[in-house]
Design a protein around this motif. Structure first.
Motif, mmCIF file in Angstrom:
data_model
loop_
_atom_site.group_PDB
_atom_site.id
_atom_site.type_symbol
_atom_site.label_atom_id
_atom_site.label_comp_id
_atom_site.label_asym_id
_atom_site.label_seq_id
_atom_site.Cartn_x
_atom_site.Cartn_y
_atom_site.Cartn_z
ATOM 1 N N SER A 218 0.827 -1.209 0.000
ATOM 2 C CA SER A 218 0.000 0.000 0.000
ATOM 3 C C SER A 218 0.858 1.256 0.000
ATOM 4 N N VAL A 219 2.187 1.104 -0.130
ATOM 5 C CA VAL A 219 3.091 2.253 -0.045
ATOM 6 C C VAL A 219 3.912 2.424 -1.320
ATOM 7 N N GLY A 220 3.342 1.998 -2.450
ATOM 8 C CA GLY A 220 4.042 2.169 -3.717
ATOM 9 C C GLY A 220 3.862 3.570 -4.277
ATOM 10 N N SER A 221 4.411 3.767 -5.462
ATOM 11 C CA SER A 221 4.235 5.039 -6.172
ATOM 12 C C SER A 221 4.044 4.738 -7.645
ATOM 13 N N ALA A 222 3.296 5.599 -8.308
ATOM 14 C CA ALA A 222 3.062 5.466 -9.747
ATOM 15 C C ALA A 222 2.503 6.779 -10.256
ATOM 16 N N GLY A 223 2.897 7.155 -11.454
ATOM 17 C CA GLY A 223 2.347 8.334 -12.086
ATOM 18 C C GLY A 223 2.536 9.611 -11.302
ATOM 19 N N GLY A 224 3.648 9.695 -10.535
ATOM 20 C CA GLY A 224 3.932 10.903 -9.785
ATOM 21 C C GLY A 224 3.174 11.027 -8.481
ATOM 22 N N VAL A 225 2.525 9.958 -8.018
ATOM 23 C CA VAL A 225 1.721 10.002 -6.804
ATOM 24 C C VAL A 225 2.150 8.888 -5.860
ATOM 25 N N ALA A 226 2.144 9.170 -4.576
ATOM 26 C CA ALA A 226 2.381 8.172 -3.537
ATOM 27 C C ALA A 226 1.560 8.597 -2.306
ATOM 28 N N PRO A 227 1.062 7.643 -1.505
ATOM 29 C CA PRO A 227 1.173 6.202 -1.727
ATOM 30 C C PRO A 227 0.115 5.701 -2.706
ATOM 31 N N VAL A 228 0.452 4.599 -3.351
ATOM 32 C CA VAL A 228 -0.445 3.924 -4.281
ATOM 33 C C VAL A 228 -0.367 2.428 -3.991
ATOM 34 N N ASP A 229 -1.498 1.755 -4.038
ATOM 35 C CA ASP A 229 -1.509 0.296 -3.931
ATOM 36 C C ASP A 229 -0.990 -0.301 -5.230
ATOM 37 N N LEU A 230 0.007 -1.173 -5.126
ATOM 38 C CA LEU A 230 0.565 -1.834 -6.302
ATOM 39 C C LEU A 230 0.155 -3.304 -6.314
ATOM 40 N N ASN A 231 0.039 -3.825 -7.529
ATOM 41 C CA ASN A 231 -0.469 -5.180 -7.729
ATOM 42 C C ASN A 231 0.325 -5.900 -8.801
ATOM 43 N N LEU A 232 0.313 -7.219 -8.717
ATOM 44 C CA LEU A 232 0.756 -8.083 -9.806
ATOM 45 C C LEU A 232 -0.435 -8.896 -10.272
ATOM 46 N N ALA A 233 -0.621 -9.006 -11.563
ATOM 47 C CA ALA A 233 -1.716 -9.797 -12.113
ATOM 48 C C ALA A 233 -1.173 -10.829 -13.087
ATOM 49 N N ARG A 234 -1.693 -12.018 -12.998
ATOM 50 C CA ARG A 234 -1.383 -13.035 -13.992
ATOM 51 C C ARG A 234 -2.203 -12.765 -15.239
ATOM 52 N N PRO A 235 -1.677 -13.098 -16.421
ATOM 53 C CA PRO A 235 -2.416 -12.761 -17.642
ATOM 54 C C PRO A 235 -3.850 -13.282 -17.660
ATOM 55 N N TRP A 236 -4.072 -14.479 -17.097
ATOM 56 C CA TRP A 236 -5.428 -15.034 -17.124
ATOM 57 C C TRP A 236 -6.386 -14.309 -16.187
ATOM 58 N N ALA A 237 -5.874 -13.389 -15.382
ATOM 59 C CA ALA A 237 -6.762 -12.599 -14.522
ATOM 60 C C ALA A 237 -7.735 -11.764 -15.337
ATOM 61 N N PHE A 238 -7.443 -11.564 -16.616
ATOM 62 C CA PHE A 238 -8.289 -10.728 -17.467
ATOM 63 C C PHE A 238 -9.175 -11.550 -18.388
ATOM 64 N N ASP A 239 -9.263 -12.849 -18.103
ATOM 65 C CA ASP A 239 -10.150 -13.704 -18.884
ATOM 66 C C ASP A 239 -11.598 -13.514 -18.436
ATOM 67 N N VAL A 240 -12.481 -13.417 -19.402
ATOM 68 C CA VAL A 240 -13.912 -13.444 -19.112
ATOM 69 C C VAL A 240 -14.266 -14.833 -18.587
ATOM 70 N N THR A 241 -15.133 -14.908 -17.597
ATOM 71 C CA THR A 241 -15.502 -16.201 -17.021
ATOM 72 C C THR A 241 -17.009 -16.421 -17.075
ATOM 73 N N GLU A 242 -17.371 -17.670 -16.949
ATOM 74 C CA GLU A 242 -18.748 -18.082 -16.743
ATOM 75 C C GLU A 242 -18.783 -18.904 -15.455
ATOM 76 N N PRO A 243 -19.916 -18.955 -14.781
ATOM 77 C CA PRO A 243 -19.987 -19.769 -13.565
ATOM 78 C C PRO A 243 -19.863 -21.251 -13.891
ATOM 79 N N THR A 244 -19.268 -22.016 -12.975
ATOM 80 C CA THR A 244 -19.170 -23.458 -13.159
ATOM 81 C C THR A 244 -20.426 -24.169 -12.689
ATOM 82 N N GLU A 245 -21.255 -23.453 -11.936
ATOM 83 C CA GLU A 245 -22.539 -23.970 -11.499
ATOM 84 C C GLU A 245 -23.562 -22.858 -11.682
#
Length: 357
Positions: A218-245
């Motif tokens: 929660s103490v990162g920086s980005a775009g000239g602003v701090a603090p900023v929450d930083l994240n890592l995302a796996r590529p499949w995090a952006f997959d559209v999903t359907e429910p399994t049930e």
């Protein structure tokens, strides 16, 4: 998050280590998996962020706070929301929109409010739910709540990219089978030492199949602003999903008394169903309390200190016991046998549990 600024999104292109270092993303990049993408989430606290600079620094997605229902004054749209979405999209960042859960709208109503107030939503954008207890709220949304919100958003916008944000401590403390079946990607918050570097993969305790996104500081920086929450995302995090049930079968609706403190037929239907299950009530589930409903209530309230007769005529002693029950579900007022909005809200929170559906 301890600030009102959650949820995120990403891009499906791998970054060179030099770009990662320039972004303020983890210095220990060698510990990451291949293709994991840096991004950030923003709210009013990052109103002045330069999204184009963040993109040039190597960030690949931004998730903007759209609003929430954790405030007693009711649901709201975050004032910086539209500007963050427009700025991120203009900078070529992947865009996400997130909603803060809370006590003051039930999940389906919250999903409708969120869908009704989306700004420039486009298929492929992340739509995320932030599950934590902040501000005026006192209850963490449970598995059924999160699943209901996710299913309702899907019903409103069609197939989408769903994220479910929660701290790993809260994740490990409960089961999330219905949320998993809803297709929601896990956005796990685990900061470790919270020094701006990636602490390694989050510990899910076996409660979720895998993490899709990790909010690691929660103490990162980005775009000239701090603090900023930083994240890592796996590529499949952006997959559209359907429910399994399919969505869970609809039982009794949740009562809005939990939000507005006004008892009504839906609340009493849920009370009658609870008393049918636990206390021998055999009358109709019609939301119209009478002597049989109240007698069953009095029988049940012996568990909460009621010592009077089971006569179906509730008085201050009956309602004082109900207030003791409500106190176990967030009520903080006096135990005086005089039911008011706060007493009814605590009682309704108990009744809104999935087991009384």
């Amino acid at each position: 998050m301890h600030r009102r600024n959650l949820i995120r999104g990403a891009v499906a292109a791998a970054l060179a280590p030099a770009a990662v270092a320039a972004s303020g993303a983890p210095a220990a990049a060698a510990r990451r998996g291949a293709g994991e993408l840096p991004g950030f989430d923003v709210s009013n606290y990052q109103r002045g962020i330069d999204h184009a600079l963040a993109a040039a620094q190597g960030q690949r997605f931004a998730v903007a706070k759209a609003g929430g229902c954790q405030l007693a004054e009711g649901p709201y749209v975050t004032s910086s929301y539209a500007g963050h979405v427009d700025g991120a999209r203009a900078a070529g960042l992947r865009v996400g929109h997130y909603w803060m859960s809370g006590d003051f709208l039930a999940p389906v109503a919250a999903a409708d409010y969120f869908a009704d107030h989306l700004h420039d939503y486009r298929p492929g954008d992340v739509l995320a739910l932030d599950v934590e207890v902040l501000d005026d709220s006192t209850r963490l949304w449970d598995d059924g709540d999160v699943a209901a919100w996710t299913h309702r958003v899907r019903a409103r916008v069609g197939p989408f990219v769903p994220w479910f944000y929660i701290s790993t401590a809260a994740l490990r403390a409960a089961a999330w089978d219905r949320t998993i079946a809803s297709g929601a990607h896990l956005w796990a918050a685990a900061w470790g030492r919270n020094d701006g570097t990636w602490p390694g993969p989050p510990d899910l305790g076996g409660r979720y199949p895998d993490w899709a996104v990790h909010q690691y500081t929660s103490v990162g920086s980005a775009g000239g602003v701090a603090p900023v929450d930083l994240n890592l995302a796996r590529p499949w995090a952006f997959d559209v999903t359907e429910p399994t049930e399919p969505p869970p079968a609809t039982g009794l609706p949740k009562t809005s008394t939990e939000q507005d403190g006004v008892p009504g037929p839906v609340m009493w239907r849920r009370a009658q169903n609870w008393l049918r299950i636990e206390s021998g009530y055999t009358g109709p589930i019609d939301g119209v309390p009478g002597p049989n409903t109240y007698a069953a209530l009095q029988r049940n309230m012996r568990n909460w200190g009621y010592t009077g007769p089971v006569d179906g005529a509730p008085g201050p002693n009956t309602w004082a016991a109900v207030q003791r029950l409500a106190a176990a579900h967030g009520y903080t007022g006096p135990i005086d046998g005089a039911m008011g909005p706060h007493s009814w809200r605590g009682f309704a929170r108990f009744l809104n549990q999935d087991r009384w559906d």
